[in-house]
Design a protein around this motif. Structure first.
Motif, PDB file in Angstrom:
ATOM      1  N   PHE A  90     -20.032  33.026  52.329  1.00  0.00           N
ATOM      2  CA  PHE A  90     -19.058  34.114  52.342  1.00  0.00           C
ATOM      3  C   PHE A  90     -17.812  33.715  53.132  1.00  0.00           C
ATOM      4  N   THR A  91     -18.006  33.087  54.273  1.00  0.00           N
ATOM      5  CA  THR A  91     -16.874  32.654  55.095  1.00  0.00           C
ATOM      6  C   THR A  91     -16.020  31.624  54.361  1.00  0.00           C
ATOM      7  N   ASP A  92     -16.655  30.679  53.680  1.00  0.00           N
ATOM      8  CA  ASP A  92     -15.919  29.669  52.918  1.00  0.00           C
ATOM      9  C   ASP A  92     -15.106  30.312  51.788  1.00  0.00           C
ATOM     10  N   ALA A  93     -15.724  31.267  51.096  1.00  0.00           N
ATOM     11  CA  ALA A  93     -15.026  31.938  49.995  1.00  0.00           C
ATOM     12  C   ALA A  93     -13.837  32.739  50.502  1.00  0.00           C
ATOM     13  N   LEU A  94     -14.016  33.421  51.620  1.00  0.00           N
ATOM     14  CA  LEU A  94     -12.916  34.211  52.171  1.00  0.00           C
ATOM     15  C   LEU A  94     -11.776  33.317  52.637  1.00  0.00           C
ATOM     16  N   ALA A  95     -12.106  32.212  53.316  1.00  0.00           N
ATOM     17  CA  ALA A  95     -11.053  31.309  53.797  1.00  0.00           C
ATOM     18  C   ALA A  95     -10.300  30.666  52.631  1.00  0.00           C
ATOM     19  N   ALA A  96     -11.026  30.263  51.593  1.00  0.00           N
ATOM     20  CA  ALA A  96     -10.371  29.648  50.430  1.00  0.00           C
ATOM     21  C   ALA A  96      -9.477  30.642  49.713  1.00  0.00           C
ATOM     22  N   CYS A  97      -9.917  31.901  49.627  1.00  0.00           N
ATOM     23  CA  CYS A  97      -9.122  32.928  48.959  1.00  0.00           C
ATOM     24  C   CYS A  97      -7.844  33.219  49.735  1.00  0.00           C
ATOM     25  N   LYS A  98      -7.924  33.265  51.063  1.00  0.00           N
ATOM     26  CA  LYS A  98      -6.728  33.537  51.860  1.00  0.00           C
ATOM     27  C   LYS A  98      -5.741  32.379  51.801  1.00  0.00           C
ATOM     28  N   ARG A  99      -6.260  31.149  51.747  1.00  0.00           N
ATOM     29  CA  ARG A  99      -5.366  29.988  51.675  1.00  0.00           C
ATOM     30  C   ARG A  99      -4.670  29.892  50.319  1.00  0.00           C
ATOM     31  N   GLY A 157      -4.252  32.381  48.116  1.00  0.00           N
ATOM     32  CA  GLY A 157      -3.555  33.593  47.702  1.00  0.00           C
ATOM     33  C   GLY A 157      -4.142  34.225  46.455  1.00  0.00           C
ATOM     34  N   GLY A 158      -5.449  34.105  46.240  1.00  0.00           N
ATOM     35  CA  GLY A 158      -6.104  34.661  45.066  1.00  0.00           C
ATOM     36  C   GLY A 158      -6.334  36.155  45.191  1.00  0.00           C
ATOM     37  N   ASP A 159      -6.975  36.711  44.165  1.00  0.00           N
ATOM     38  CA  ASP A 159      -7.298  38.128  44.143  1.00  0.00           C
ATOM     39  C   ASP A 159      -8.454  38.378  45.107  1.00  0.00           C
ATOM     40  N   LEU A 160      -8.108  38.834  46.311  1.00  0.00           N
ATOM     41  CA  LEU A 160      -9.099  38.965  47.373  1.00  0.00           C
ATOM     42  C   LEU A 160     -10.196  39.951  46.997  1.00  0.00           C
ATOM     43  N   LEU A 161      -9.819  41.091  46.412  1.00  0.00           N
ATOM     44  CA  LEU A 161     -10.807  42.101  46.075  1.00  0.00           C
ATOM     45  C   LEU A 161     -11.807  41.583  45.053  1.00  0.00           C
ATOM     46  N   GLU A 162     -11.312  40.928  44.004  1.00  0.00           N
ATOM     47  CA  GLU A 162     -12.198  40.428  42.963  1.00  0.00           C
ATOM     48  C   GLU A 162     -13.116  39.332  43.493  1.00  0.00           C
TER      49      GLU A 162
END
Length: 290
Positions: free
Chosen positions: A188-197, A199-204
């Motif tokens: 979960f932490t890896d997915a969140l960090a990759a999404c923030k870097r 700029g993807g659809d965070l909610l999805e």
């Protein structure tokens, strides 16, 4: 001079023996005073890869195991001396108790994290920012877990404190994931960090990640229930020979008398070793890593 050198040698011998005893007790699960003082004072963040037994837990586990070993040995040999020697092995029981409590704490943390994921996804769907969603999840966890000592509740309070001190969320989560040592939290932490870097659809991304992790945890719970059932059955099977032996010793002592002398002790020892081997084999089969 000779007396001084003798005192120095005696002191060195004492220190070496003391160090050996300390290492032996540490192997059995006894924590040194400094570690326990740091834990009581709250100066150490929880390392979920280790479990520190309190003094009461250590003593209770050792005494309970010593009593079990004493009764089991007495059933087989009817000798107080042999039973007392067997009871001495109770000192190693806290080591296994510590391992069991460590696994239980990790399982609790997994279940708590699963509930936190559902709350976090709901907060993000309601339009909150990621940081505010984590703060709202903390309030939901307080409703779900009234006990203030709940593991994930304490961790989310630490995350909130770090956010209030302007520390990035991904750094706070990374610290928690490293200490937890649980694959689901790390993923979960890896997915969140990759999404923030990126700029993807965070909610999805959070929805899909939460759904996948939630399904994985549900499957693990089903497997854990089946394993717990088989483990309970195995413990009953291991207790049956001792109950049967106790029944025969009380109901037909003349029938059992030939076993308590001469070659009878060899037969009893062989039977006890076979039982221990069966117990080890069953424990090995039930130890499934998920």
């Amino acid at each position: 001079m000779s007396s001084v050198s003798g005192l120095v040698k005696t002191e060195q011998l004492y220190r070496s023996q003391s160090g050996w005893l300390q290492r032996a007790f540490a192997w059995c699960g006894w924590e040194n005073g400094q570690v326990m003082a740091n834990i009581r004072a709250g100066r150490m963040l929880t390392d979920y890869g280790r479990y520190h037994l309190s003094r009461k837990q250590f003593i209770f586990a050792a005494i309970a195991a010593a009593l079990v070993f004493y009764m089991a040995a007495y059933l087989f040999y009817h000798s107080a001396l042999v039973s007392i020697a067997a009871a001495g092995f109770g000192i190693i029981a806290p080591r296994f108790r510590r391992r069991s409590l460590l696994q239980q704490r990790k399982e609790r943390l997994k279940l708590q994290f699963k509930e936190a994921l559902f709350s976090l996804t709901s907060s993000l769907a309601a339009g909150r920012s990621l940081e505010n969603a984590f703060l709202a999840t903390l309030d939901d966890l307080k409703l779900l877990y009234p006990d203030p000592r709940t593991e994930l509740l304490l961790e989310f309070q630490i995350i909130r404190f770090r956010l209030e001190n302007a520390e990035p969320l991904e750094y706070a989560l990374r610290n928690f994931a490293d200490r937890a040592g649980i694959d689901e939290i790390t993923q979960f932490t890896d997915a969140l960090a990759a999404c923030k870097r990126s700029g993807g659809d965070l909610l999805e991304v959070m929805k899909r990640t939460s759904a996948i992790i939630g399904e994985k945890l549900e499957i693990e719970q089903e497997i854990a229930v089946m394993i717990a059932q088989k483990r309970f059955e195995g413990r009953i099977m291991m207790a049956v020979p001792f109950v049967f032996l106790a029944f025969l010793s009380l109901a037909a002592p003349d029938y059992m008398a030939p076993l308590y002398g001469g070659i009878g002790y060899l037969l009893l020892t062989a039977a006890l070793l076979l039982l221990l081997l069966c117990f080890w084999a069953m424990a090995k089969m039930m130890r499934i890593q998920m």
